[in-house]
Each structure stands twice: as structure tokens, then as C-alpha cells.
Design a protein around this motif. Structure first.
Motif, PDB file in Angstrom:
ATOM      1  N   VAL A  32     -59.571  -4.802  25.392  1.00  0.00           N
ATOM      2  CA  VAL A  32     -59.130  -4.419  26.730  1.00  0.00           C
ATOM      3  C   VAL A  32     -60.350  -4.294  27.638  1.00  0.00           C
ATOM      4  O   VAL A  32     -60.383  -4.824  28.739  1.00  0.00           O
ATOM      5  CB  VAL A  32     -58.344  -3.090  26.716  1.00  0.00           C
ATOM      6  CG1 VAL A  32     -57.879  -2.723  28.111  1.00  0.00           C
ATOM      7  CG2 VAL A  32     -57.167  -3.169  25.767  1.00  0.00           C
ATOM      8  N   THR A  33     -61.335  -3.575  27.149  1.00  0.00           N
ATOM      9  CA  THR A  33     -62.620  -3.435  27.832  1.00  0.00           C
ATOM     10  C   THR A  33     -63.690  -3.557  26.756  1.00  0.00           C
ATOM     11  O   THR A  33     -63.378  -3.706  25.567  1.00  0.00           O
ATOM     12  CB  THR A  33     -62.750  -2.065  28.531  1.00  0.00           C
ATOM     13  OG1 THR A  33     -62.744  -1.034  27.537  1.00  0.00           O
ATOM     14  CG2 THR A  33     -61.639  -1.826  29.529  1.00  0.00           C
ATOM     15  N   ARG A  34     -64.914  -3.445  27.149  1.00  0.00           N
ATOM     16  CA  ARG A  34     -66.012  -3.609  26.193  1.00  0.00           C
ATOM     17  C   ARG A  34     -65.895  -2.686  24.992  1.00  0.00           C
ATOM     18  O   ARG A  34     -66.140  -3.091  23.877  1.00  0.00           O
ATOM     19  CB  ARG A  34     -67.336  -3.389  26.913  1.00  0.00           C
ATOM     20  CG  ARG A  34     -68.452  -4.131  26.278  1.00  0.00           C
ATOM     21  CD  ARG A  34     -69.602  -4.225  27.206  1.00  0.00           C
ATOM     22  NE  ARG A  34     -70.626  -3.305  26.745  1.00  0.00           N
ATOM     23  CZ  ARG A  34     -71.681  -2.992  27.410  1.00  0.00           C
ATOM     24  NH1 ARG A  34     -71.877  -3.490  28.602  1.00  0.00           N
ATOM     25  NH2 ARG A  34     -72.560  -2.158  26.925  1.00  0.00           N
ATOM     26  N   GLY A  35     -65.477  -1.461  25.197  1.00  0.00           N
ATOM     27  CA  GLY A  35     -65.410  -0.502  24.104  1.00  0.00           C
ATOM     28  C   GLY A  35     -64.020  -0.230  23.555  1.00  0.00           C
ATOM     29  O   GLY A  35     -63.851   0.654  22.728  1.00  0.00           O
ATOM     30  N   VAL A  36     -63.014  -0.980  24.006  1.00  0.00           N
ATOM     31  CA  VAL A  36     -61.636  -0.706  23.602  1.00  0.00           C
ATOM     32  C   VAL A  36     -60.980  -1.966  23.035  1.00  0.00           C
ATOM     33  O   VAL A  36     -60.852  -2.964  23.737  1.00  0.00           O
ATOM     34  CB  VAL A  36     -60.792  -0.181  24.787  1.00  0.00           C
ATOM     35  CG1 VAL A  36     -59.366   0.112  24.347  1.00  0.00           C
ATOM     36  CG2 VAL A  36     -61.420   1.061  25.400  1.00  0.00           C
ATOM     37  N   LYS A  37     -60.584  -1.873  21.767  1.00  0.00           N
ATOM     38  CA  LYS A  37     -59.875  -2.979  21.119  1.00  0.00           C
ATOM     39  C   LYS A  37     -58.481  -2.503  20.744  1.00  0.00           C
ATOM     40  O   LYS A  37     -58.263  -1.312  20.525  1.00  0.00           O
ATOM     41  CB  LYS A  37     -60.592  -3.405  19.837  1.00  0.00           C
ATOM     42  CG  LYS A  37     -61.963  -3.959  20.049  1.00  0.00           C
ATOM     43  CD  LYS A  37     -62.525  -4.375  18.701  1.00  0.00           C
ATOM     44  CE  LYS A  37     -64.013  -4.262  18.676  1.00  0.00           C
ATOM     45  NZ  LYS A  37     -64.563  -4.457  17.347  1.00  0.00           N
ATOM     46  N   TYR A  38     -57.550  -3.448  20.640  1.00  0.00           N
ATOM     47  CA  TYR A  38     -56.187  -3.105  20.247  1.00  0.00           C
ATOM     48  C   TYR A  38     -55.680  -4.116  19.231  1.00  0.00           C
ATOM     49  O   TYR A  38     -56.176  -5.245  19.143  1.00  0.00           O
ATOM     50  CB  TYR A  38     -55.254  -3.079  21.462  1.00  0.00           C
ATOM     51  CG  TYR A  38     -54.975  -4.454  22.020  1.00  0.00           C
ATOM     52  CD1 TYR A  38     -53.885  -5.215  21.557  1.00  0.00           C
ATOM     53  CD2 TYR A  38     -55.808  -5.025  22.973  1.00  0.00           C
ATOM     54  CE1 TYR A  38     -53.644  -6.482  22.043  1.00  0.00           C
ATOM     55  CE2 TYR A  38     -55.570  -6.295  23.458  1.00  0.00           C
ATOM     56  CZ  TYR A  38     -54.487  -7.021  22.990  1.00  0.00           C
ATOM     57  OH  TYR A  38     -54.255  -8.285  23.469  1.00  0.00           O
ATOM     58  N   GLU A  39     -54.686  -3.688  18.468  1.00  0.00           N
ATOM     59  CA  GLU A  39     -53.962  -4.576  17.572  1.00  0.00           C
ATOM     60  C   GLU A  39     -52.509  -4.130  17.560  1.00  0.00           C
ATOM     61  O   GLU A  39     -52.194  -3.015  17.170  1.00  0.00           O
ATOM     62  CB  GLU A  39     -54.527  -4.524  16.155  1.00  0.00           C
ATOM     63  CG  GLU A  39     -53.811  -5.460  15.211  1.00  0.00           C
ATOM     64  CD  GLU A  39     -54.436  -5.522  13.829  1.00  0.00           C
ATOM     65  OE1 GLU A  39     -53.822  -6.152  12.964  1.00  0.00           O
ATOM     66  OE2 GLU A  39     -55.513  -4.936  13.617  1.00  0.00           O
ATOM     67  N   GLY A  42     -45.552  -0.948  17.117  1.00  0.00           N
ATOM     68  CA  GLY A  42     -46.648  -0.053  17.456  1.00  0.00           C
ATOM     69  C   GLY A  42     -47.938  -0.752  17.795  1.00  0.00           C
ATOM     70  O   GLY A  42     -47.996  -1.970  17.974  1.00  0.00           O
ATOM     71  N   CYS A  43     -48.981   0.063  17.857  1.00  0.00           N
ATOM     72  CA  CYS A  43     -50.289  -0.418  18.264  1.00  0.00           C
ATOM     73  C   CYS A  43     -51.379   0.446  17.635  1.00  0.00           C
ATOM     74  O   CYS A  43     -51.214   1.661  17.473  1.00  0.00           O
ATOM     75  CB  CYS A  43     -50.392  -0.344  19.787  1.00  0.00           C
ATOM     76  SG  CYS A  43     -51.877  -1.097  20.464  1.00  0.00           S
ATOM     77  N   ARG A  44     -52.465  -0.186  17.276  1.00  0.00           N
ATOM     78  CA  ARG A  44     -53.661   0.505  16.806  1.00  0.00           C
ATOM     79  C   ARG A  44     -54.723   0.264  17.865  1.00  0.00           C
ATOM     80  O   ARG A  44     -54.983  -0.880  18.233  1.00  0.00           O
ATOM     81  CB  ARG A  44     -54.104  -0.056  15.464  1.00  0.00           C
ATOM     82  CG  ARG A  44     -55.340   0.580  14.909  1.00  0.00           C
ATOM     83  CD  ARG A  44     -55.661  -0.042  13.535  1.00  0.00           C
ATOM     84  NE  ARG A  44     -56.901   0.463  13.014  1.00  0.00           N
ATOM     85  CZ  ARG A  44     -57.024   1.538  12.259  1.00  0.00           C
ATOM     86  NH1 ARG A  44     -55.940   2.231  11.936  1.00  0.00           N
ATOM     87  NH2 ARG A  44     -58.182   1.945  11.829  1.00  0.00           N
ATOM     88  N   ILE A  45     -55.303   1.342  18.363  1.00  0.00           N
ATOM     89  CA  ILE A  45     -56.299   1.250  19.418  1.00  0.00           C
ATOM     90  C   ILE A  45     -57.609   1.841  18.919  1.00  0.00           C
ATOM     91  O   ILE A  45     -57.640   2.951  18.381  1.00  0.00           O
ATOM     92  CB  ILE A  45     -55.835   2.004  20.683  1.00  0.00           C
ATOM     93  CG1 ILE A  45     -54.480   1.464  21.141  1.00  0.00           C
ATOM     94  CG2 ILE A  45     -56.876   1.869  21.789  1.00  0.00           C
ATOM     95  CD1 ILE A  45     -53.838   2.275  22.230  1.00  0.00           C
ATOM     96  N   ASN A  46     -58.669   1.080  19.078  1.00  0.00           N
ATOM     97  CA  ASN A  46     -60.007   1.530  18.696  1.00  0.00           C
ATOM     98  C   ASN A  46     -60.792   1.820  19.963  1.00  0.00           C
ATOM     99  O   ASN A  46     -61.054   0.916  20.753  1.00  0.00           O
ATOM    100  CB  ASN A  46     -60.733   0.449  17.887  1.00  0.00           C
ATOM    101  CG  ASN A  46     -60.028   0.133  16.597  1.00  0.00           C
ATOM    102  OD1 ASN A  46     -59.750   1.019  15.814  1.00  0.00           O
ATOM    103  ND2 ASN A  46     -59.715  -1.124  16.386  1.00  0.00           N
ATOM    104  N   LEU A  47     -61.125   3.084  20.129  1.00  0.00           N
ATOM    105  CA  LEU A  47     -61.953   3.531  21.252  1.00  0.00           C
ATOM    106  C   LEU A  47     -63.314   3.942  20.705  1.00  0.00           C
ATOM    107  O   LEU A  47     -63.477   4.114  19.489  1.00  0.00           O
ATOM    108  CB  LEU A  47     -61.322   4.740  21.946  1.00  0.00           C
ATOM    109  CG  LEU A  47     -59.925   4.564  22.519  1.00  0.00           C
ATOM    110  CD1 LEU A  47     -59.298   5.909  22.803  1.00  0.00           C
ATOM    111  CD2 LEU A  47     -59.997   3.738  23.779  1.00  0.00           C
TER     112      LEU A  47
END
Length: 125
Positions: A48-55, A60-65
Motif C-alpha cells: 500500500v505504501t513503503r512500509g505497509v504490505k497486505y495479503e 480477510g486480510c493480513r496487514i504488515n505494518l
């Protein structure tokens, strides 16, 4: 040292889901991005942004911040305030310095059952 309570864990989990989905809303114009995935407007996983990934997965969704990861399911109407033992357990295990007590699955299972019995939350139908 902070007191470790199930309420605190649940509130932190829901707050992180809220924060994460706000990032989706800013980027995609919607917090529930499943439709974008199903219409192939976005990929199943991405940045989504440099530091935010999603799957995205199933419902549902897994978000890495940069502050950690949160995995959640959307409710039938796009709600984001649901949780279960497994999601809370994994959330706690990623934050052992804050939630060491809940890195023991037996403890979280016991307290979660008490939480339901006290009607602090309810099971989904």
C-alpha cells in the motif's frame, strides 16, 4: 510494567485493524478492499505504501505494518471489529514484551471462554 488483560489485548487488536484499514481507505477509497481484489483492480497481495504490505485471503486480510502484523476477517457487511482466539494469540505472540501471558494458548483459551461467559463478547452465529 503494564497489566496484561484480555480487554487490553482485544482493544489493541481492534485498534490496529482500524488503523490498518484507514490506510486502505486513504489509498483505495474503501476500507474493505476485497471487491477490488475480486474485480482484479488490485492483486491479492501487494504494497500500500513503503512500509505497509497486505495479503487478502478468503474473507480477510493480513496487514504488515512497521509496528507489527494483524490478520483479521471482514464481517458480512464489511465490519472489522471481530476477533477469535487464534487471531488474538498470533497478535500477542508478535508482541511478547507486551502480552507474554497470552503467548500461552491455554491461558488465552481459558480467559476467552470466561470472557464469553461474562457476555463481554458474543460468538458469531
Amino acid at each position: 510494567m503494564s497489566v496484561q488483560t484480555l480487554d487490553a489485548l482485544i482493544n489493541d487488536f481492534i485498534a490496529m485493524v482500524e488503523t490498518s484499514t484507514l490506510i486502505f481507505e486513504e489509498k483505495f477509497g474503501n476500507r474493505d478492499i476485497r471487491r477490488l481484489w475480486h474485480t482484479k483492480a488490485i492483486k491479492r497481495r501487494g504494497r500500500v505504501t513503503r512500509g505497509v504490505k497486505y495479503e487478502l485471503h478468503g474473507i480477510g486480510c493480513r496487514i504488515n505494518l512497521s509496528t507489527g502484523t494483524v490478520d483479521f476477517d471482514y464481517g458480512p457487511n464489511g465490519e472489522i471489529n471481530g476477533f477469535d482466539i487464534c487471531r488474538l494469540y498470533f497478535f500477542a505472540c508478535e508482541r511478547p514484551s507486551k502480552y507474554r501471558k497470552y503467548c500461552d494458548k491455554k491461558i488465552i483459551e481459558k480467559e476467552f471462554a470466561e470472557y464469553i461467559d461474562l457476555k463481554k463478547s458474543r460468538k458469531s452465529p
